[in-house]
Design an enzyme around this catalytic site. Sequence first.
Site, PDB file in Angstrom:
ATOM      1  N   HIS A   1       0.817  -1.154   0.057  1.00 32.30           N
ATOM      2  CA  HIS A   1       0.226   0.132  -0.073  1.00 32.30           C
ATOM      3  C   HIS A   1       0.708   1.334  -0.186  1.00 32.30           C
ATOM      4  CE1 HIS A   1       0.920   0.835   4.292  1.00 32.30           C
ATOM      5  NE2 HIS A   1       0.693  -0.225   4.399  1.00 32.30           N
TER       6      HIS A   1
HETATM    7  N1  UDP Z   1      -2.577  -6.034   9.290  1.00 33.36           N
HETATM    8  C1  UDP Z   1      -3.725  -6.628   9.418  1.00 33.36           C
HETATM    9  N2  UDP Z   1      -4.622  -6.959   8.560  1.00 33.36           N
HETATM   10  C2  UDP Z   1      -4.071  -6.765   7.224  1.00 33.36           C
HETATM   11  C3  UDP Z   1      -2.916  -6.389   6.858  1.00 33.36           C
HETATM   12  C4  UDP Z   1      -2.085  -5.884   7.937  1.00 33.36           C
HETATM   13  O1  UDP Z   1      -4.207  -6.749  10.624  1.00 33.36           O
HETATM   14  O2  UDP Z   1      -5.020  -7.127   6.305  1.00 33.36           O
HETATM   15  C5  UDP Z   1      -1.685  -5.642  10.532  1.00 33.36           C
HETATM   16  C6  UDP Z   1      -0.222  -6.032  10.590  1.00 33.36           C
HETATM   17  O3  UDP Z   1      -0.098  -7.264  11.224  1.00 33.36           O
HETATM   18  C7  UDP Z   1       0.383  -5.050  11.064  1.00 33.36           C
HETATM   19  C8  UDP Z   1      -0.190  -4.018  10.803  1.00 33.36           C
HETATM   20  O4  UDP Z   1      -1.252  -4.225  10.427  1.00 33.36           O
HETATM   21  O5  UDP Z   1       0.335  -5.295  12.768  1.00 33.36           O
HETATM   22  C9  UDP Z   1       0.561  -3.211   9.761  1.00 33.36           C
HETATM   23  O6  UDP Z   1      -0.249  -2.229   9.171  1.00 33.36           O
HETATM   24  P1  UDP Z   1       0.600  -1.178   7.689  1.00 33.36           P
HETATM   25  O7  UDP Z   1       0.924  -2.448   7.033  1.00 33.36           O
HETATM   26  O8  UDP Z   1      -1.191  -0.831   7.345  1.00 33.36           O
HETATM   27  O9  UDP Z   1       1.146  -0.040   8.247  1.00 33.36           O
HETATM   28  P2  UDP Z   1       2.733  -0.035   8.387  1.00 33.36           P
HETATM   29  O10 UDP Z   1       3.407  -0.771   9.259  1.00 33.36           O
HETATM   30  O11 UDP Z   1       3.241  -0.158   6.595  1.00 33.36           O
HETATM   31  O12 UDP Z   1       2.516   1.656   8.479  1.00 33.36           O
END
Ligand code: UDP
Length: 385
Positions: A221
Amino acid sequence: MEHRSPGLKTARINNRIKILSVVGARPNFIKIAALARAFGPITDIDFRIVHTGQHFNFLLDEIFFRQLDIPQPCCHLGIRADSPNRQLALMLQGLEQTFLSETPDLVLVVGDTTSTLAGALAAVKMNIPVAHVEAGLRSGDRNMPEEINRILTDNVADFLFVTEQAGVDHLFREGVSEEKVFLVGNCMIDTLVRFRDKIRDAQVRLPFGPIPEKYVLATFHRPSNVDTPAGLNAMTHLLESISREAPVIFPLHPRTRAQLEKHGLKQHLDALPNLHLTEPLGYFEFTRLMAQAALVFTDSGGIQEETTFLGVPCLTLRSTTERPVTIVQGTNELFPEPDPALARSKVRQAMTGQWKTALSPPPLWDGQAGRRIVDILIKKLTPIR
Ligand code: UDP
């Protein structure tokens, strides 16, 4: 850089210290779950959550409050905006009103989202001390909106809570004074540790049928991969290519879904027999799938850390990471060039168990980071009450 004395504004006679934490997006919720739990039993502290409304889709928002026992926000700003600057401006405006009425002694922000930056900026402009959880991470890539959020938030924070040594090193290099910086571990891992039984027992129902025995779990994303036609095409080709080696489960972030639909690529992915698109998954369901995956192919920040902790191979579709410990000590590998042949060979490598194994979890990733943060803040804020 202006140096303020942390806590000077927190003089409240015979009163509880009020901490307002500002959250708004999925990764914020996973981290605040750990902090809400750690602050919950502390009678000296009144810990409240303010929700900016950055994420509002049930599957990116409310489901986490329910699953992770996060207390309901004391205030929901319900901000909807169509551009990053408008979003930030509306958040600042809304948070100013909230801070005026709630009169917090400290504002606590987590991670690197727009809500993180908005919370920190609104607080510092009102002379309220700021704590930043997950401070010091730097990818070195200023094209990432998250990198700008991290740098600016750290710059105005009074308490900088860090997950890994590289973060401490960055902060010192940037001139942050030593007494503001605390290596405490990782709140995202606190949540993983706390809910490990629920994760193990989670019933994952996927629209396409039973979970394959061996599979790749994909999540994308980041703007660099989904907001430009070139990035989107490259990601689509990679997914198509690796689905020839292994079944791929791909929970679609709404941003990614919108872009795929806009560019007519979703139908193409839908038609691939070994690629299974789903809605975003709840935390228990997603982390269960992650724990059992042969490989996780991602551009997420937090997932690089979770896979390292779980010992699951992780390939990160980016040319840099702000979380180097996941490479040096964990199971993460960067995949900077969208090379389909190389991606297939990486999948084969992971499917046959030929991936580097994680050394022990990074220091202090032990489920206790939230408790350490509470201990530090109590010590720092209490004497001046
Ligand atoms: N996550 C979730 N469901 C999903 C995809 C990700 O619960 O379908 C969780 C994942 O385990 C992690 C968090 O969301 O704890 C990460 O979020 P994201 O990738 O949106 O954010 P980033 O870490 O890239 O800022």
